[in-house]
Scaffold this motif. Structure first.
Motif, PDB file in Angstrom:
ATOM      1  N   ALA A  53       0.835  -1.207   0.000  1.00 34.74           N
ATOM      2  CA  ALA A  53       0.000   0.000   0.000  1.00 34.74           C
ATOM      3  C   ALA A  53       0.866   1.253   0.000  1.00 34.74           C
ATOM      4  O   ALA A  53       0.556   2.237  -0.695  1.00 34.74           O
ATOM      5  CB  ALA A  53      -0.923  -0.004   1.218  1.00 34.74           C
ATOM      6  N   MET A  54       1.965   1.220   0.749  1.00 29.18           N
ATOM      7  CA  MET A  54       2.884   2.359   0.759  1.00 29.18           C
ATOM      8  C   MET A  54       3.494   2.568  -0.624  1.00 29.18           C
ATOM      9  O   MET A  54       3.594   3.696  -1.110  1.00 29.18           O
ATOM     10  CB  MET A  54       3.976   2.129   1.796  1.00 29.18           C
ATOM     11  CG  MET A  54       3.505   2.252   3.233  1.00 29.18           C
ATOM     12  SD  MET A  54       4.716   1.647   4.425  1.00 29.18           S
ATOM     13  CE  MET A  54       6.186   2.531   3.930  1.00 29.18           C
ATOM     14  N   GLY A  55       3.922   1.456  -1.249  1.00 26.08           N
ATOM     15  CA  GLY A  55       4.488   1.555  -2.590  1.00 26.08           C
ATOM     16  C   GLY A  55       3.484   2.107  -3.586  1.00 26.08           C
ATOM     17  O   GLY A  55       3.830   2.938  -4.437  1.00 26.08           O
ATOM     18  N   ALA A  56       2.215   1.659  -3.475  1.00 21.61           N
ATOM     19  CA  ALA A  56       1.176   2.134  -4.381  1.00 21.61           C
ATOM     20  C   ALA A  56       0.890   3.615  -4.157  1.00 21.61           C
ATOM     21  O   ALA A  56       0.697   4.381  -5.111  1.00 21.61           O
ATOM     22  CB  ALA A  56      -0.099   1.313  -4.190  1.00 21.61           C
ATOM     23  N   ALA A  57       0.844   4.027  -2.880  1.00 24.55           N
ATOM     24  CA  ALA A  57       0.560   5.428  -2.557  1.00 24.55           C
ATOM     25  C   ALA A  57       1.663   6.344  -3.081  1.00 24.55           C
ATOM     26  O   ALA A  57       1.393   7.393  -3.689  1.00 24.55           O
ATOM     27  CB  ALA A  57       0.402   5.598  -1.045  1.00 24.55           C
ATOM     28  N   VAL A  58       2.915   5.945  -2.875  1.00 23.22           N
ATOM     29  CA  VAL A  58       4.031   6.753  -3.358  1.00 23.22           C
ATOM     30  C   VAL A  58       4.080   6.718  -4.881  1.00 23.22           C
ATOM     31  O   VAL A  58       4.400   7.725  -5.525  1.00 23.22           O
ATOM     32  CB  VAL A  58       5.358   6.251  -2.751  1.00 23.22           C
ATOM     33  CG1 VAL A  58       6.543   6.978  -3.364  1.00 23.22           C
ATOM     34  CG2 VAL A  58       5.350   6.447  -1.245  1.00 23.22           C
ATOM     35  N   GLY A  59       3.760   5.560  -5.475  1.00 22.10           N
ATOM     36  CA  GLY A  59       3.690   5.467  -6.931  1.00 22.10           C
ATOM     37  C   GLY A  59       2.625   6.394  -7.497  1.00 22.10           C
ATOM     38  O   GLY A  59       2.829   7.021  -8.542  1.00 22.10           O
ATOM     39  N   PHE A  60       1.503   6.501  -6.792  1.00 24.37           N
ATOM     40  CA  PHE A  60       0.431   7.403  -7.214  1.00 24.37           C
ATOM     41  C   PHE A  60       0.920   8.847  -7.214  1.00 24.37           C
ATOM     42  O   PHE A  60       0.694   9.603  -8.161  1.00 24.37           O
ATOM     43  CB  PHE A  60      -0.763   7.258  -6.277  1.00 24.37           C
ATOM     44  CG  PHE A  60      -1.949   8.107  -6.651  1.00 24.37           C
ATOM     45  CD1 PHE A  60      -2.888   7.652  -7.563  1.00 24.37           C
ATOM     46  CD2 PHE A  60      -2.122   9.364  -6.084  1.00 24.37           C
ATOM     47  CE1 PHE A  60      -3.975   8.437  -7.911  1.00 24.37           C
ATOM     48  CE2 PHE A  60      -3.203  10.156  -6.424  1.00 24.37           C
ATOM     49  CZ  PHE A  60      -4.137   9.700  -7.340  1.00 24.37           C
TER      50      PHE A  60
END
Length: 305
Positions: free
Chosen positions: A19-26
């Motif tokens: 989720a952290m990776g997805a949020a930062v990717g966003f």
């Protein structure tokens, strides 16, 4: 679901890291930046030591920058000559940064140094970007014409070189210095430096926006890849398992972020990015005030031992 990270030496919730990776990717996709300034603090806040966070995020940034740089290359939106000069400084700065990183770790002061660097850099850059974005937004609402850009003292420096793709005639001295600074802070703090590099190239070096983002991505790709290799060889701090999870989440989030970014105006994006950077810097400052200073030393000793 818990997953053990071998280098970080602690179990983490795999869905939390994804989720952290997805949020930062966003965020990366929305603003067109690497996202290391956000990912590294998030990892530190969940208990991963700053040394491992910095080294592991470097590989994540390198992987994220590769697809972006490739896309800009196909669109001929990269200035090869400018990228080459930037890399002369960037590689040197990265090597110097990793050496400094190693020395600070040996002295037991690395964690504190990383935290202080984030507080100073992010609060300063965040405040400047937020104020500039706010002024641009107010000008747009009033219908005012943006101030005309003029050449500054930098353009009078010697050793000039013509960068044909960017259509500028500029001294290589400031370009090399910018590369050194970006490479150094990237190796120390685990950030690609795009949120600093792009404004500097646009507002100080007067590089046109048509080539600035793609060229900055080339610098980020090479310096972060070089930093990852040096960290892995000299400090043995790159956690491949952690980096892989972050990459999966980051690639997924970036797709949605890029679509969202296309629907927001440029001055609004700068305002939001400045606020985000400033928030992370303030959060780090609170961390330093609330937690005792010796906590950083204890964490670092845990890594070193």
């Amino acid at each position: 679901m818990q997953l053990y990270l071998p280098v970080a030496d602690l179990p983490v919730n795999i869905f939390l890291v994804l989720a952290m990776g997805a949020a930062v990717g966003f965020v990366s996709g929305m603003f067109g930046i690497g996202g290391g300034f956000l990912m590294t603090p998030l990892l530190i806040f969940i208990g991963i030591t700053p040394a491992v966070a910095v080294a592991s995020v470097a590989s994540h940034i390198a992987a994220s920058s590769f697809s972006g740089a490739l896309s800009y290359w196909r669109r001929r939106a990269i200035d090869p000559a400018l990228a080459g000069v930037l890399l002369c400084g960037g590689v040197t700065g990265t090597a110097l940064g990793v050496w400094t990183f190693t020395q600070l770790r040996a002295l037991g002061q690395l964690d504190l140094m990383i935290a202080l660097s984030y507080v100073v850099l992010l609060t300063t850059v965040g405040s400047l970007m937020f104020s500039e974005g706010l002024r641009a937004l107010m000008r747009t609402r009033r219908g005012a014409v943006p101030p005309r850009r003029t050449h500054n003292w930098i353009h009078g420096l010697p050793l000039k070189m013509r960068f044909k793709r960017s259509k500028i005639y500029l001294s290589v001295i400031p370009v090399v210095i910018v590369g050194i600074v970006i490479g150094f802070i990237g190796a120390i703090m685990g950030i690609g430096g795009g949120f600093i590099l792009v404004p500097v190239m646009i507002y100080l070096l007067r590089v046109p926006t048509s080539t600035v983002i793609g060229t900055s991505m080339v610098l980020t790709l090479v310096t972060m890849l070089f930093a990852t290799m040096l960290h892995a060889v000299t400090n043995h701090l790159v956690d491949a398992v952690l980096a892989l999870i972050l990459m999966v989440g980051g690639v997924t989030g970036a797709q949605f972020g890029a679509r969202a970014g296309q629907k927001i105006r440029g001055e609004q994006l700068r305002l939001l990015l400045g606020l985000l950077i400033l928030s992370v810097g303030v959060r780090f400052a609170i961390e330093l005030v609330i937690q005792p200073a010796d906590l950083f030393t204890i964490r670092e000793l845990g890594v070193s031992g």
